[in-house]
Scaffold this motif. Structure first.
Motif, PDB file in Angstrom:
ATOM      1  N   ASP A 346       0.832  -1.202   0.000  1.00 14.60           N
ATOM      2  CA  ASP A 346       0.000   0.000   0.000  1.00 14.60           C
ATOM      3  C   ASP A 346       0.869   1.255   0.000  1.00 14.60           C
ATOM      4  OD1 ASP A 346       0.994   0.128   2.572  1.00 14.60           O
ATOM      5  OD2 ASP A 346      -0.955   0.304   3.558  1.00 14.60           O
ATOM      6  N   TYR A 347       2.115   1.116  -0.454  1.00 11.26           N
ATOM      7  CA  TYR A 347       3.034   2.258  -0.485  1.00 11.26           C
ATOM      8  C   TYR A 347       2.793   3.120  -1.714  1.00 11.26           C
ATOM      9  CZ  TYR A 347       5.661  -0.433   3.002  1.00 11.26           C
ATOM     10  OH  TYR A 347       6.030  -1.137   4.118  1.00 11.26           O
ATOM     11  N   LEU A 348       2.741   4.422  -1.507  1.00 11.83           N
ATOM     12  CA  LEU A 348       2.697   5.372  -2.611  1.00 11.83           C
ATOM     13  C   LEU A 348       4.089   5.897  -2.911  1.00 11.83           C
ATOM     14  CD1 LEU A 348       1.180   7.166  -4.636  1.00 11.83           C
ATOM     15  CD2 LEU A 348       0.820   8.820  -2.781  1.00 11.83           C
ATOM     16  N   ARG A 349       4.817   6.255  -1.864  1.00  7.48           N
ATOM     17  CA  ARG A 349       6.140   6.859  -2.024  1.00  7.48           C
ATOM     18  C   ARG A 349       7.226   5.785  -2.035  1.00  7.48           C
ATOM     19  NH1 ARG A 349       4.243  11.297   2.424  1.00  7.48           N
ATOM     20  NH2 ARG A 349       3.396  12.855   0.963  1.00  7.48           N
ATOM     21  N   PHE A 350       8.193   5.981  -2.906  1.00 12.93           N
ATOM     22  CA  PHE A 350       9.239   4.980  -3.084  1.00 12.93           C
ATOM     23  C   PHE A 350      10.075   4.773  -1.830  1.00 12.93           C
ATOM     24  CE2 PHE A 350       8.441   5.129  -7.618  1.00 12.93           C
ATOM     25  CZ  PHE A 350       8.833   3.867  -8.038  1.00 12.93           C
ATOM     26  N   PHE A 351      10.300   5.820  -1.063  1.00 10.93           N
ATOM     27  CA  PHE A 351      11.170   5.640   0.100  1.00 10.93           C
ATOM     28  C   PHE A 351      10.548   4.705   1.126  1.00 10.93           C
ATOM     29  CE2 PHE A 351       8.855   9.575   1.291  1.00 10.93           C
ATOM     30  CZ  PHE A 351       8.409   9.243   2.558  1.00 10.93           C
ATOM     31  N   ARG A 352       9.218   4.626   1.159  1.00 14.32           N
ATOM     32  CA  ARG A 352       8.559   3.681   2.064  1.00 14.32           C
ATOM     33  C   ARG A 352       8.901   2.243   1.664  1.00 14.32           C
ATOM     34  NH1 ARG A 352       6.836   6.322   6.600  1.00 14.32           N
ATOM     35  NH2 ARG A 352       5.471   8.079   6.109  1.00 14.32           N
ATOM     36  N   LEU A 353       8.939   2.002   0.374  1.00 18.44           N
ATOM     37  CA  LEU A 353       9.294   0.675  -0.122  1.00 18.44           C
ATOM     38  C   LEU A 353      10.744   0.359   0.215  1.00 18.44           C
ATOM     39  CD1 LEU A 353       8.686  -1.875  -1.720  1.00 18.44           C
ATOM     40  CD2 LEU A 353       9.069  -0.571  -3.829  1.00 18.44           C
ATOM     41  N   ARG A 354      11.626   1.343   0.053  1.00 14.21           N
ATOM     42  CA  ARG A 354      13.040   1.124   0.404  1.00 14.21           C
ATOM     43  C   ARG A 354      13.170   0.798   1.887  1.00 14.21           C
ATOM     44  NH1 ARG A 354      16.295   2.687   4.197  1.00 14.21           N
ATOM     45  NH2 ARG A 354      15.513   4.819   4.019  1.00 14.21           N
ATOM     46  N   GLU A 355      12.468   1.521   2.746  1.00 14.76           N
ATOM     47  CA  GLU A 355      12.534   1.277   4.183  1.00 14.76           C
ATOM     48  C   GLU A 355      12.014  -0.110   4.528  1.00 14.76           C
ATOM     49  OE1 GLU A 355      12.044   5.995   5.515  1.00 14.76           O
ATOM     50  OE2 GLU A 355      10.310   4.637   5.549  1.00 14.76           O
ATOM     51  N   TYR A 356      10.964  -0.533   3.852  1.00 11.89           N
ATOM     52  CA  TYR A 356      10.430  -1.885   4.067  1.00 11.89           C
ATOM     53  C   TYR A 356      11.478  -2.947   3.723  1.00 11.89           C
ATOM     54  CZ  TYR A 356       7.863  -6.166   2.934  1.00 11.89           C
ATOM     55  OH  TYR A 356       7.468  -7.479   2.843  1.00 11.89           O
ATOM     56  N   LEU A 357      12.114  -2.812   2.576  1.00 14.41           N
ATOM     57  CA  LEU A 357      13.101  -3.804   2.162  1.00 14.41           C
ATOM     58  C   LEU A 357      14.300  -3.829   3.109  1.00 14.41           C
ATOM     59  CD1 LEU A 357      12.955  -3.190  -1.684  1.00 14.41           C
ATOM     60  CD2 LEU A 357      12.102  -5.198  -0.448  1.00 14.41           C
ATOM     61  N   ASN A 358      14.702  -2.667   3.589  1.00 13.83           N
ATOM     62  CA  ASN A 358      15.848  -2.617   4.500  1.00 13.83           C
ATOM     63  C   ASN A 358      15.534  -3.147   5.886  1.00 13.83           C
ATOM     64  OD1 ASN A 358      17.474   0.350   3.115  1.00 13.83           O
ATOM     65  ND2 ASN A 358      17.842  -1.823   2.728  1.00 13.83           N
ATOM     66  N   THR A 359      14.272  -3.436   6.154  1.00 15.42           N
ATOM     67  CA  THR A 359      13.918  -4.156   7.377  1.00 15.42           C
ATOM     68  C   THR A 359      14.474  -5.573   7.334  1.00 15.42           C
ATOM     69  OG1 THR A 359      11.862  -2.894   7.570  1.00 15.42           O
ATOM     70  CG2 THR A 359      12.000  -4.931   8.838  1.00 15.42           C
ATOM     71  N   TYR A 360      14.607  -6.115   6.116  1.00 13.53           N
ATOM     72  CA  TYR A 360      14.983  -7.521   5.955  1.00 13.53           C
ATOM     73  C   TYR A 360      16.385  -7.724   5.397  1.00 13.53           C
ATOM     74  CZ  TYR A 360       9.958  -8.035   6.523  1.00 13.53           C
ATOM     75  OH  TYR A 360       8.684  -7.970   7.014  1.00 13.53           O
ATOM     76  N   THR A 361      16.936  -6.744   4.724  1.00 12.68           N
ATOM     77  CA  THR A 361      18.279  -6.908   4.155  1.00 12.68           C
ATOM     78  C   THR A 361      19.042  -5.595   4.224  1.00 12.68           C
ATOM     79  OG1 THR A 361      19.549  -7.549   2.185  1.00 12.68           O
ATOM     80  CG2 THR A 361      17.468  -6.399   1.806  1.00 12.68           C
ATOM     81  N   ARG A 362      20.342  -5.710   4.456  1.00 15.03           N
ATOM     82  CA  ARG A 362      21.215  -4.540   4.446  1.00 15.03           C
ATOM     83  C   ARG A 362      22.092  -4.520   3.199  1.00 15.03           C
ATOM     84  NH1 ARG A 362      18.987  -0.706   7.302  1.00 15.03           N
ATOM     85  NH2 ARG A 362      18.206  -1.511   9.290  1.00 15.03           N
TER      86      ARG A 362
END
Length: 501
Positions: A346-362
């Motif tokens: 349900d992300y509109l802004r790209f940075f939200r997606l980046r933050e989500y992915l960085n929850t699981y991988t660095r």
């Protein structure tokens, strides 16, 4: 030192919780709305047909605690336990591969073993009027050292009428409270909600799901996986359930693997590089496949997950209910047939997606997008309401190991069909505001933005909107620009309004 969070905030008058005073003379009725946590627990306690076991590992015994506090627990609780020691736990439930204990597999063993023991120990005569159940969870809550990925598995295995084969609900949750005590408390509320909902809201599985965060809130706990199984839920579609979690705000994202199965994001992204293509994919075209191939060739990563992401925020909600969800599932199926993992968010802004992915991988996160999407990315109105506006958004997007690959497209306003690329975007007449040219140039100069190389120029005229229109009006040209396996699936299942005329 953090103050220990107690339940007294829910009991201002000894037995008052969330605006509901509990007394044995006026127990809440089954299915009554707006019940507090303790009222739900008391409802179950006073229902003589419900009897079961609680087994909680990793975050205290916060679920069963509510049932003890509510009163009347002796008629509901056969046993409560916490097998914290790994050797003790292994002796009861068997060893886990790699001795990992916060897993779905461990939870299932707990549910199965405890249910088996419960049936063995209860008199057969009692089973004729009793719905037996087992509640279990295995959780990695915040430790006294702090840090870590706070998550867990929670499940309920229950007979939904006497002597029935058990049905089951399993949840995967992520916890966001900053102290262990707060996380325990939130899990306790969630567990009570789960038990109450399964028994009294089972006829409406979506309403059941929507009540799970009552009294705790989405800012404290996220439910990113839910599996309903057993005879009572045998007609329920697990993928529709997963999409419901996103569209109704119980989670921000769900992940499908290349077979179309729902998977745990942590298992897929852990220590992996990630390549992301965002789009509507209605339908997927040869352009998306060329973007993937070109980006993968450029990156040359051996341990990389390639992801197609679909945001529900980009879609016009012209349908509702199952039809709306089925359209998502059609896209998931077609994309999976092309070897993509698919993330619905349900992300509109790209940075939200980046933050989500960085929850699981660095490791590295790479976005590959059309130059037209890059122009959209730099539209300031998308960031209204953010204190730092577009500067804050770009700072959050390009934090860490993040790169944006720009895929060229033909300039629709140029009769010579020249290309708009990452390198000439500032000298081509576009809607990119001149005041932002320096920001784009900085990101390009620092190699946060890079041009895609090795692309197939002959397909850059493909327009997805025109493809969909041709598909729906009985044309045949769309079949030449959509991958063959996808063409066959669209025709066979009549997806996206396909019309054969």
């Amino acid at each position: 030192m953090n103050r220990v969070l107690t339940l007294t905030s829910h009991l201002p008058n000894s037995q008052k919780t969330g605006g509901g005073t509990i007394s044995s003379s006026h127990a809440p009725q089954k299915g009554e709305s707006n019940l507090s946590t303790l009222e739900k627990a008391l409802t179950v306690n006073l229902d003589s047909s419900k009897y079961g076991v609680f087994c909680e590992i990793g975050a205290g015994q916060e679920v069963v605690r509510f049932f003890f506090l509510a009163g009347g627990a002796s008629g509901t609780i056969a046993k409560s336990m916490s097998a914290y020691d790994k050797d003790v736990s292994d002796a009861i439930y068997g060893q886990e591969p790699g001795r990992r204990y916060v897993t779905k597999g461990r939870l299932q063993k707990m549910l199965d073993r405890e249910f088996e023991i419960l049936l063995e120990r209860m008199p057969k005569e009692r089973g004729k009027q009793t719905q037996y159940f087992v509640f279990s969870d295995t959780v990695a809550a915040r430790s006294f050292k702090g840090g870590g990925n706070c998550h867990g598995w929670m499940g309920l295995k229950a007979q939904l009428y006497p002597e029935a084969e058990p049905s089951q609900i399993i949840l995967h949750v992520r916890m966001f409270d900053t102290t262990n005590q707060q996380q325990q408390h939130a899990l306790g509320i969630l567990g009570v909600n789960l038990i109450y909902a399964m028994f009294y809201l089972k006829r409406d599985p979506y309403k059941l799901l929507d009540t799970l965060l009552d009294g705790v809130g989405r800012d404290r706990i996220e439910i990113d996986q839910c599996q309903l199984s057993g005879p009572y839920f045998d007609t329920h579609n697990p993928r529709l359930t997963a999409l419901h979690l996103v569209t109704n705000g119980l989670t921000n994202a769900i992940l499908f693997d290349t077979s179309g199965s729902i998977v745990n994001a942590g298992d897929i992204f852990y220590k992996k590089d990630v390549l992301v293509l965002r789009g509507r994919f209605r339908p997927v075209t040869r352009v998306a496949l060329d973007m993937r191939r070109s980006a993968e060739d450029m990156l040359g990563k051996k341990r990389m997950v390639t992801l197609a992401e679909i945001s529900t925020r980009q879609l016009i909600d012209s349908n509702s209910g199952v039809e709306y969800h089925q359209d998502f599932l059609s896209r998931v199926d077609v994309l999976c047939s092309q070897g993509f993992h698919v993330l619905v968010t349900d992300y509109l802004r790209f940075f939200r997606l980046r933050e989500y992915l960085n929850t699981y991988t660095r490791r590295t996160v790479t976005f590959c997008m059309s130059v037209f999407n890059v122009i959209d990315l730099f539209q300031e109105h998308f960031y209204e309401g953010m204190e730092g506006g577009i500067l804050e958004a770009m700072g959050r997007l390009f934090s860490g190991n993040v790169t944006l690959l720009v895929y060229p497209r033909q300039n629709p306003k140029d009769p010579s069909r020249s290309l708009i690329t990452a390198d000439n975007i500032l000298t081509t007449k576009t809607s990119l505001d001149p005041s932002l040219h320096h920001l784009y140039a900085f990101l390009r100069e620092t190699k946060k933005i890079l041009p895609v190389s090795g692309y197939e120029e002959s397909i850059l005229t493909i327009n997805t909107a025109h493809v969909l229109q041709d598909l729906q009006q009985g044309g045949t040209h769309w079949e030449t620009v959509v991958p063959q396996a996808a063409v066959e699936m669209i025709k066979e299942k009549k997806l996206f309004g396909y019309n054969s005329l």
